[in-house]
Design a protein around this motif. Structure first.
Motif, mmCIF file in Angstrom:
data_model
loop_
_atom_site.group_PDB
_atom_site.id
_atom_site.type_symbol
_atom_site.label_atom_id
_atom_site.label_comp_id
_atom_site.label_asym_id
_atom_site.label_seq_id
_atom_site.Cartn_x
_atom_site.Cartn_y
_atom_site.Cartn_z
ATOM 1 N N ALA A 18 -28.914 61.172 58.329
ATOM 2 C CA ALA A 18 -27.800 60.923 59.246
ATOM 3 C C ALA A 18 -26.845 59.866 58.716
ATOM 4 N N VAL A 19 -27.367 58.859 58.017
ATOM 5 C CA VAL A 19 -26.511 57.779 57.540
ATOM 6 C C VAL A 19 -25.926 58.059 56.159
ATOM 7 N N ALA A 20 -26.510 58.983 55.421
ATOM 8 C CA ALA A 20 -26.098 59.233 54.037
ATOM 9 C C ALA A 20 -24.599 59.508 53.859
ATOM 10 N N PRO A 21 -23.951 60.286 54.745
ATOM 11 C CA PRO A 21 -22.520 60.535 54.538
ATOM 12 C C PRO A 21 -21.644 59.276 54.644
ATOM 13 N N TYR A 22 -22.163 58.234 55.232
ATOM 14 C CA TYR A 22 -21.380 57.005 55.434
ATOM 15 C C TYR A 22 -21.764 55.915 54.443
ATOM 16 N N ASP A 23 -22.869 56.095 53.752
ATOM 17 C CA ASP A 23 -23.399 55.108 52.812
ATOM 18 C C ASP A 23 -22.788 55.331 51.437
ATOM 19 N N THR A 24 -22.236 54.278 50.847
ATOM 20 C CA THR A 24 -21.600 54.430 49.534
ATOM 21 C C THR A 24 -22.553 54.187 48.373
ATOM 22 N N VAL A 25 -23.725 53.634 48.639
ATOM 23 C CA VAL A 25 -24.640 53.281 47.549
ATOM 24 C C VAL A 25 -25.199 54.521 46.869
ATOM 25 N N GLY A 26 -25.553 55.533 47.664
ATOM 26 C CA GLY A 26 -26.067 56.772 47.101
ATOM 27 C C GLY A 26 -27.580 56.852 47.176
ATOM 28 N N PRO A 27 -28.154 57.950 46.722
ATOM 29 C CA PRO A 27 -29.594 58.182 46.867
ATOM 30 C C PRO A 27 -30.474 57.225 46.069
ATOM 31 N N ASP A 28 -30.001 56.760 44.912
ATOM 32 C CA ASP A 28 -30.789 55.829 44.090
ATOM 33 C C ASP A 28 -30.323 54.415 44.405
ATOM 34 N N TYR A 29 -31.086 53.713 45.211
ATOM 35 C CA TYR A 29 -30.652 52.404 45.692
ATOM 36 C C TYR A 29 -30.414 51.411 44.559
ATOM 37 N N ARG A 30 -31.208 51.486 43.511
ATOM 38 C CA ARG A 30 -31.068 50.522 42.416
ATOM 39 C C ARG A 30 -29.982 50.923 41.410
ATOM 40 N N SER A 31 -29.393 52.102 41.568
ATOM 41 C CA SER A 31 -28.313 52.537 40.680
ATOM 42 C C SER A 31 -27.152 53.043 41.530
ATOM 43 N N PRO A 32 -26.386 52.143 42.105
ATOM 44 C CA PRO A 32 -25.292 52.544 43.004
ATOM 45 C C PRO A 32 -24.239 53.378 42.284
ATOM 46 N N SER A 33 -23.590 54.236 43.050
ATOM 47 C CA SER A 33 -22.530 55.070 42.489
ATOM 48 C C SER A 33 -21.315 54.219 42.162
ATOM 49 N N LEU A 34 -20.371 54.799 41.394
ATOM 50 C CA LEU A 34 -19.157 54.061 41.022
ATOM 51 C C LEU A 34 -18.289 53.743 42.238
ATOM 52 N N GLY A 35 -18.442 54.511 43.298
ATOM 53 C CA GLY A 35 -17.662 54.257 44.508
ATOM 54 C C GLY A 35 -18.359 53.338 45.495
ATOM 55 N N ALA A 36 -19.483 52.756 45.083
ATOM 56 C CA ALA A 36 -20.286 51.957 46.005
ATOM 57 C C ALA A 36 -19.620 50.643 46.355
ATOM 58 N N ARG A 37 -19.799 50.264 47.632
ATOM 59 C CA ARG A 37 -19.475 48.912 48.099
ATOM 60 C C ARG A 37 -18.019 48.545 47.927
ATOM 61 N N ARG A 38 -17.164 49.572 48.060
ATOM 62 C CA ARG A 38 -15.726 49.326 48.041
ATOM 63 C C ARG A 38 -15.182 49.459 49.459
ATOM 64 N N PRO A 39 -14.084 48.783 49.766
ATOM 65 C CA PRO A 39 -13.515 48.870 51.119
ATOM 66 C C PRO A 39 -13.173 50.309 51.502
ATOM 67 N N SER A 40 -13.393 50.638 52.751
ATOM 68 C CA SER A 40 -13.108 51.979 53.238
ATOM 69 C C SER A 40 -13.192 51.998 54.754
ATOM 70 N N ARG A 41 -12.331 52.779 55.390
ATOM 71 C CA ARG A 41 -12.435 52.972 56.834
ATOM 72 C C ARG A 41 -13.365 54.124 57.180
ATOM 73 N N LEU A 42 -13.812 54.839 56.158
ATOM 74 C CA LEU A 42 -14.629 56.025 56.390
ATOM 75 C C LEU A 42 -16.122 55.749 56.284
ATOM 76 N N HIS A 43 -16.496 54.595 55.754
ATOM 77 C CA HIS A 43 -17.892 54.346 55.447
ATOM 78 C C HIS A 43 -18.479 53.212 56.283
ATOM 79 N N ALA A 44 -19.765 52.987 56.078
ATOM 80 C CA ALA A 44 -20.490 51.938 56.784
ATOM 81 C C ALA A 44 -21.613 51.440 55.887
ATOM 82 N N ILE A 45 -22.057 50.213 56.115
ATOM 83 C CA ILE A 45 -23.273 49.790 55.448
ATOM 84 C C ILE A 45 -24.424 50.618 56.036
ATOM 85 N N GLU A 46 -25.460 50.796 55.280
ATOM 86 C CA GLU A 46 -26.600 51.599 55.725
ATOM 87 C C GLU A 46 -27.479 50.837 56.716
#
Length: 391
Positions: free
Chosen positions: A260-288
């Motif tokens: 349920a939270v995955a579409p809003y999480d920018t970190v991605g499935p591998d917590y220790r290897s965040p995606s390039l779009g991780a943790r950037r400002p956005s009105r579409l996302h949320a912290i997990e």
């Protein structure tokens, strides 16, 4: 045990503050040793689910094992979540009034930089600055060295749960007033975070304030959050809590809450290897962490033990998730297991109850000051011809 029913005596302010702060610290300590791992990895490592205080992931090799060295995560040690929470309580004890971003610059930053304290994970006395994560070191970089406007200093930082993880004291100072908690937390968090990281801090403070309201339930807490939350944060809470409402045990909820939270999480499935779009400002996302913590509170029907264990076994950033779930359920009045609290206090060499006593006293002072300010305003407005004036 579950929160007290309406038929029983409602928890006092002191009990709610103590429950929230001790509950947050215990959740933090339980989640620390399994932070960053998946539910499947946790299950394999511990030959079952975590049901209390456990040792380090790498056993006696914690001193050198990467990526955790040199931190002794486990054995009841709290992490930076609790260190920052207690630091914020100390700021309230100094200011003895509502806080803003300038209070962070004037009091919290010097506390982190200048006063050595016992750091459980380092098993040594050191400056808190030497333990906190990069997103928290940003406070010192921007405010002390960069002389940034405190109200805007959070802009540019990685967007994460860094401000939300220690903002529970703001909710407690504004107990039973979620909108006030939300507004104050947004101001305080402006020095640290931006975008949905700042929003999460506001909503978590509101959740704690809502939980501290007499007669509060998990549903009323979630409703208060949804009434205040914006953008992706609101949507993520709504979707996760909707999924959570279909479960009564955390085991069955682990995968659905992540989905349920995955579409809003920018970190991605591998917590220790965040995606390039991780943790950037956005009105579409949320912290997990925040939506999942609230989801676990719903799954547990407000029960502290069940919610925190669900958060811990969820993995990923589970020390922060368990910190938040522990703060909310503790504020609801669900008792923190005494054995856990004793273990964590002794292992961490911290008095978990002293910050609660301090914050309770300060909260009463602030409320009395608020009443005087409100009455002064009412009198002035009446003089202007507002309600209450005589014809």
């Amino acid at each position: 045990m579950t929160p007290r029913t309406e038929e029983s005596a409602a928890p006092s302010l002191e009990e709610r503050v103590t429950g929230a702060l001790v509950g947050a610290a215990v959740g933090d300590a339980l989640g620390g040793p399994v932070e960053g791992y998946s539910p499947a990895q946790i299950l394999e490592r511990h030959a079952g689910r975590v049901h209390g205080v456990v040792g380090p992931w790498h056993g006696d090799a914690w001193r050198t094992a990467r990526p955790l060295a040199p931190y002794h995560k486990g054995d009841g040690h709290v992490t930076d979540d609790t260190l920052m929470t207690h630091a914020l309580v100390r700021v309230y004890a100094q200011v003895r009034d509502h806080l803003d971003a300038y209070a962070v610059a004037d009091h919290l930053v010097p506390d982190l930089m200048t006063t050595p304290r016992w750091i459980p994970e380092l098993e040594a006395e050191a400056l808190p600055l030497h333990r906190i994560f990069l997103a928290e070191k940003w406070l010192v970089t921007r405010l002390h060295y960069g002389h940034a406007d405190p109200r805007e200093a959070g802009v540019g930082n990685i967007v994460n749960c860094g401000a939300a993880m220690y903002v529970a004291p703001v909710g407690l100072v504004n107990a039973a007033n979620p909108p006030a908690a939300y507004a104050e937390a947004l101001d305080v968090a402006g020095a640290h975070q931006s975008s949905y990281g700042r929003e999460a801090a506001g909503v978590l403070a509101a959740a704690v304030a809502a939980a501290a309201t007499p007669g509060a339930t998990p549903d009323s807490v979630v409703s208060a959050c949804l009434a205040l939350a914006k953008d992706g944060t609101r949507e993520a809470i709504e979707k996760v809590c909707e999924a959570a409402s279909r479960h009564t045990d955390f085991e069955s909820a682990l995968v659905p809450l992540r989905e349920a939270v995955a579409p809003y999480d920018t970190v991605g499935p591998d917590y220790r290897s965040p995606s390039l779009g991780a943790r950037r400002p956005s009105r579409l996302h949320a912290i997990e962490e925040l939506p999942v913590a609230l989801g676990m509170v719903v799954v547990a029907a407000g029960d502290y033990r069940h919610a925190v264990l669900g958060a811990v076994n969820y993995g990923r950033d589970c020390d922060s998730i368990a910190t938040m779930a522990g703060a909310v359920t503790g504020a609801l009045g669900s008792p923190v297991p005494e054995t856990w609290a004793k273990q964590v206090s002794e292992a961490s060499r911290l008095d978990l109850w002293e910050p609660a006593a301090t914050l309770t006293a300060v909260t009463r002072e602030i409320f009395e000051r608020d009443v005087r300010r409100r009455r002064t305003h009412e009198a002035a407005f009446a003089t202007l011809g507002g309600p209450g004036c005589s014809d």
